[in-house]
Design a protein around this motif. Sequence first.
Motif, PDB file in Angstrom:
ATOM      1  N   TYR A 358       0.840  -1.191   0.000  1.00  0.00           N
ATOM      2  CA  TYR A 358       0.000   0.000   0.000  1.00  0.00           C
ATOM      3  C   TYR A 358       0.882   1.251   0.000  1.00  0.00           C
ATOM      4  CZ  TYR A 358      -4.256  -2.671   0.749  1.00  0.00           C
ATOM      5  OH  TYR A 358      -5.315  -3.539   0.591  1.00  0.00           O
ATOM      6  N   PRO A 359       0.395   2.353  -0.605  1.00  0.00           N
ATOM      7  CA  PRO A 359       1.193   3.586  -0.662  1.00  0.00           C
ATOM      8  C   PRO A 359       1.632   4.027   0.732  1.00  0.00           C
ATOM      9  CG  PRO A 359      -0.735   3.765  -2.091  1.00  0.00           C
ATOM     10  CD  PRO A 359      -0.894   2.490  -1.317  1.00  0.00           C
ATOM     11  N   GLY A 360       2.908   4.353   0.851  1.00  0.00           N
ATOM     12  CA  GLY A 360       3.443   4.805   2.118  1.00  0.00           C
ATOM     13  C   GLY A 360       3.900   3.698   3.047  1.00  0.00           C
ATOM     14  N   SER A 361       3.683   2.443   2.649  1.00  0.00           N
ATOM     15  CA  SER A 361       4.084   1.311   3.487  1.00  0.00           C
ATOM     16  C   SER A 361       5.247   0.574   2.842  1.00  0.00           C
ATOM     17  CB  SER A 361       2.907   0.345   3.680  1.00  0.00           C
ATOM     18  OG  SER A 361       3.323  -0.811   4.377  1.00  0.00           O
ATOM     19  N   GLU A 362       6.211   0.200   3.651  1.00  0.00           N
ATOM     20  CA  GLU A 362       7.360  -0.538   3.133  1.00  0.00           C
ATOM     21  C   GLU A 362       7.149  -2.046   3.203  1.00  0.00           C
ATOM     22  OE1 GLU A 362      10.737   0.727   5.319  1.00  0.00           O
ATOM     23  OE2 GLU A 362      10.697   2.806   4.566  1.00  0.00           O
ATOM     24  N   ASN A 363       6.141  -2.478   3.960  1.00  0.00           N
ATOM     25  CA  ASN A 363       5.898  -3.905   4.123  1.00  0.00           C
ATOM     26  C   ASN A 363       4.931  -4.397   3.048  1.00  0.00           C
ATOM     27  OD1 ASN A 363       7.464  -3.968   6.510  1.00  0.00           O
ATOM     28  ND2 ASN A 363       5.701  -3.196   7.679  1.00  0.00           N
ATOM     29  N   PRO A 364       5.316  -5.377   2.255  1.00  0.00           N
ATOM     30  CA  PRO A 364       4.420  -5.890   1.215  1.00  0.00           C
ATOM     31  C   PRO A 364       3.248  -6.668   1.808  1.00  0.00           C
ATOM     32  CG  PRO A 364       6.403  -7.231   1.336  1.00  0.00           C
ATOM     33  CD  PRO A 364       6.623  -6.070   2.252  1.00  0.00           C
ATOM     34  N   VAL A 365       2.057  -6.432   1.262  1.00  0.00           N
ATOM     35  CA  VAL A 365       0.880  -7.208   1.670  1.00  0.00           C
ATOM     36  C   VAL A 365       0.864  -8.536   0.928  1.00  0.00           C
ATOM     37  CG1 VAL A 365      -1.652  -7.213   1.810  1.00  0.00           C
ATOM     38  CG2 VAL A 365      -0.376  -5.070   2.083  1.00  0.00           C
ATOM     39  N   LEU A 366       1.233  -8.504  -0.348  1.00  0.00           N
ATOM     40  CA  LEU A 366       1.345  -9.705  -1.164  1.00  0.00           C
ATOM     41  C   LEU A 366       2.787  -9.833  -1.635  1.00  0.00           C
ATOM     42  CD1 LEU A 366      -1.876  -9.345  -3.377  1.00  0.00           C
ATOM     43  CD2 LEU A 366      -1.640 -10.544  -1.194  1.00  0.00           C
ATOM     44  N   SER A 367       3.311 -11.048  -1.611  1.00  0.00           N
ATOM     45  CA  SER A 367       4.712 -11.260  -1.987  1.00  0.00           C
ATOM     46  C   SER A 367       4.813 -12.432  -2.954  1.00  0.00           C
ATOM     47  CB  SER A 367       5.551 -11.526  -0.727  1.00  0.00           C
ATOM     48  OG  SER A 367       6.897 -11.746  -1.055  1.00  0.00           O
ATOM     49  N   HIS A 368       5.036 -12.127  -4.228  1.00  0.00           N
ATOM     50  CA  HIS A 368       5.231 -13.132  -5.273  1.00  0.00           C
ATOM     51  C   HIS A 368       4.099 -14.170  -5.256  1.00  0.00           C
ATOM     52  CE1 HIS A 368       9.227 -11.492  -5.957  1.00  0.00           C
ATOM     53  NE2 HIS A 368       9.419 -11.527  -4.655  1.00  0.00           N
ATOM     54  N   LEU A 369       2.875 -13.642  -5.223  1.00  0.00           N
ATOM     55  CA  LEU A 369       1.685 -14.499  -5.129  1.00  0.00           C
ATOM     56  C   LEU A 369       1.392 -15.155  -6.477  1.00  0.00           C
ATOM     57  CD1 LEU A 369      -0.800 -15.448  -3.475  1.00  0.00           C
ATOM     58  CD2 LEU A 369      -1.969 -13.368  -4.278  1.00  0.00           C
ATOM     59  N   ARG A 370       1.109 -16.467  -6.415  1.00  0.00           N
ATOM     60  CA  ARG A 370       0.754 -17.226  -7.619  1.00  0.00           C
ATOM     61  C   ARG A 370      -0.461 -18.098  -7.334  1.00  0.00           C
ATOM     62  NH1 ARG A 370       4.697 -18.033 -11.599  1.00  0.00           N
ATOM     63  NH2 ARG A 370       6.689 -16.958 -11.229  1.00  0.00           N
ATOM     64  N   ASN A 385      -6.137 -12.444   9.762  1.00  0.00           N
ATOM     65  CA  ASN A 385      -6.219 -11.022   9.387  1.00  0.00           C
ATOM     66  C   ASN A 385      -4.852 -10.524   8.946  1.00  0.00           C
ATOM     67  OD1 ASN A 385      -8.928 -10.894  10.038  1.00  0.00           O
ATOM     68  ND2 ASN A 385      -8.558 -10.159  12.128  1.00  0.00           N
ATOM     69  N   GLY A 386      -4.844  -9.764   7.855  1.00  0.00           N
ATOM     70  CA  GLY A 386      -3.595  -9.243   7.333  1.00  0.00           C
ATOM     71  C   GLY A 386      -2.898 -10.162   6.354  1.00  0.00           C
ATOM     72  N   ALA A 387      -3.537 -11.298   6.043  1.00  0.00           N
ATOM     73  CA  ALA A 387      -2.908 -12.248   5.118  1.00  0.00           C
ATOM     74  C   ALA A 387      -2.945 -11.749   3.675  1.00  0.00           C
ATOM     75  CB  ALA A 387      -3.583 -13.609   5.224  1.00  0.00           C
ATOM     76  N   GLY A 388      -3.841 -10.772   3.377  1.00  0.00           N
ATOM     77  CA  GLY A 388      -3.912 -10.211   2.030  1.00  0.00           C
ATOM     78  C   GLY A 388      -5.166 -10.591   1.268  1.00  0.00           C
ATOM     79  N   LYS A 389      -6.161 -11.156   1.956  1.00  0.00           N
ATOM     80  CA  LYS A 389      -7.365 -11.640   1.257  1.00  0.00           C
ATOM     81  C   LYS A 389      -8.130 -10.487   0.589  1.00  0.00           C
ATOM     82  CE  LYS A 389      -9.152 -13.382   4.994  1.00  0.00           C
ATOM     83  NZ  LYS A 389      -8.133 -12.905   5.962  1.00  0.00           N
TER      84      LYS A 389
END
Length: 604
Positions: A358-370, A385-389
């Motif tokens: 998300y803009p302004g955040s350095e932590n990825p919500v989704l990482s190389h999702l397939r 919660n926070g898994a990216g659903k």
Amino acid sequence: MDGKRKKYGVFSNYRYFFAQWWHADRTLFVLSGADILLDVLVAAGLTILSSYVVYLLEQRLPLGNVLLILCVAVAAYVAVGSAQTLFNTLSLGMRIQKAVIQHFTMMLVRKSLDLSYERLEETKIQEERKMAQLAVLDGLDEFWYSTSQLLANALKVLVFGGMIASLNPALILLLSGICLIQLTGYKLAADYEQKTKEKLKHLNVTKEYIQNKAFDVSAAKDIRLYQMQDWLRTVFRRTNKQYTRIRSRIGIGYFLYNIVEQFLQLFREGVIYGYLIYQISQGMNASMAVLYLGAATEFADRFYKLSTFLPEILRIQNWLTDFRQYIEEENRRPEKEGELIRGTEPLEIEFRDVSFSYPGSENPVLSHLRFTMSAGEKLALVGLNGAGKSTIVKLVCGFYSDYTGSILVNGKELGRLNLEAYRERIAAIFQKTQLLSATISENVRCREDDGTEEEVCEALLRQVELWDKVTTMPEGIHTVLQKDTSGEGILLSGGEEQKLLLARMLYKQAGLCLLDEPTAALDALAENRVYEQYRDLTGERTVLFISHRLASTQFCDRILYLENGRVQEEGTHEELLALGGGYSRLFEVQRKYYARQAQEEGEG
């Protein structure tokens, strides 16, 4: 896009806004033009009439002839003055309200509806929208008036200045210099206001937020239950105090300018009247003295008005800039251009190595999702919660464009699709979806109720088992819901709202249905029943389910268990239980919780 404030010059703003007004109301230009010309004629006529009366008396004409001439002259003056008042009322009193309030407010509404979701979320955009709203309310309605007055007074200065210049051209140069000093002083105050006003944007957003919460019935329960009143009052008081302090500083700037202005005005009038008194002492006849004295009075007054409206125009230019700053914001990508997804078949969605923050955040919500969701498949996304659903749902909807990797829709890159056409093929129900304060039919069809397709609405409401409830309402499917626009609006229960939203989804006949925890407010049994309805009624469509209750996902073809923005486990409900991983552990925790809850309810 870079966050820097755009620069708009005075002439650029004039071109822009005159183009908008011409589009909104062309008659306004004709009426205002007539108003300005007649205003100048009235002012000049009154000055000449006064001098002419003295001239007639100097000629020692019979009193009857003098009175007759005066009656004709006064009648002509009154007729012109009445016409000028009429044009002024029609233009500034009536037409300007249509041009400003309606046209420019509609521009704000259209802009807010056309901006993409990701841009609407930006704090910068929210601040600009608030400033644009204030510009319409506090600035733009004065723009036309100030401009017309500026032109009228400029013409009067030319007319009466020409008379004064015939006496001594140096007077005009002196008065022009005084005007420039006034204008410079006002510009300094206006520039300080604009510079300081930048600090007001965040304060405006905060004040508006607390005001909305104070009036929000849905928030009233938490505010009272958790006794937030003192907290919110303190924040609002502190914010309002900061806002008032800044506004006071702006006021001080204009106060200092006004002091300088009064001294300059006194000096200017002293010069004009002193010179005319000297000319009269040198033998100027009475009628000419009256003419020049009237011209001098009008010149001084109109010069003062001109020096007032010139800075006012500069101040209003800042409001115009605020309005254009918001109106000319653009989406990160065009939403009405690109490739089309043709046909009516269920859609296939594929995520290839997708990462997103998300803009302004350095932590990825989704990482190389397939993962791939096949056409017609019923797929469930589960995880803590926070898994990216929910983020996945927003990406599938095309709400965000700043991701890496590829999202394919029927093999086509989502970022290259015509989003407006693509969204006609998808439907979604979100956890916080709100019904409109409109009729049941309009909430199902998402368009104005024109009395058609009543049978279609009835059939859908029967399918979702809501028709019996609708038949008890005073106007049937034309009954207004919510109470925002109608005090007689009907409120539905949580389960009834879910059924109505399901009817909306079915009406759209989308190829892809997205369900982002829409039943979070329902109990487990009610949720399970609603999800069974979703599965049965969506037929062959592709459906993505998100639920925090894992028991509600058992009827899905496949389940993806997300953790840390990636798919950690994949399979059917039974396969994931047998795997004994994160899904199995989460399911066991929920099973024990619901078993204990059922036992406590039975004992109670």
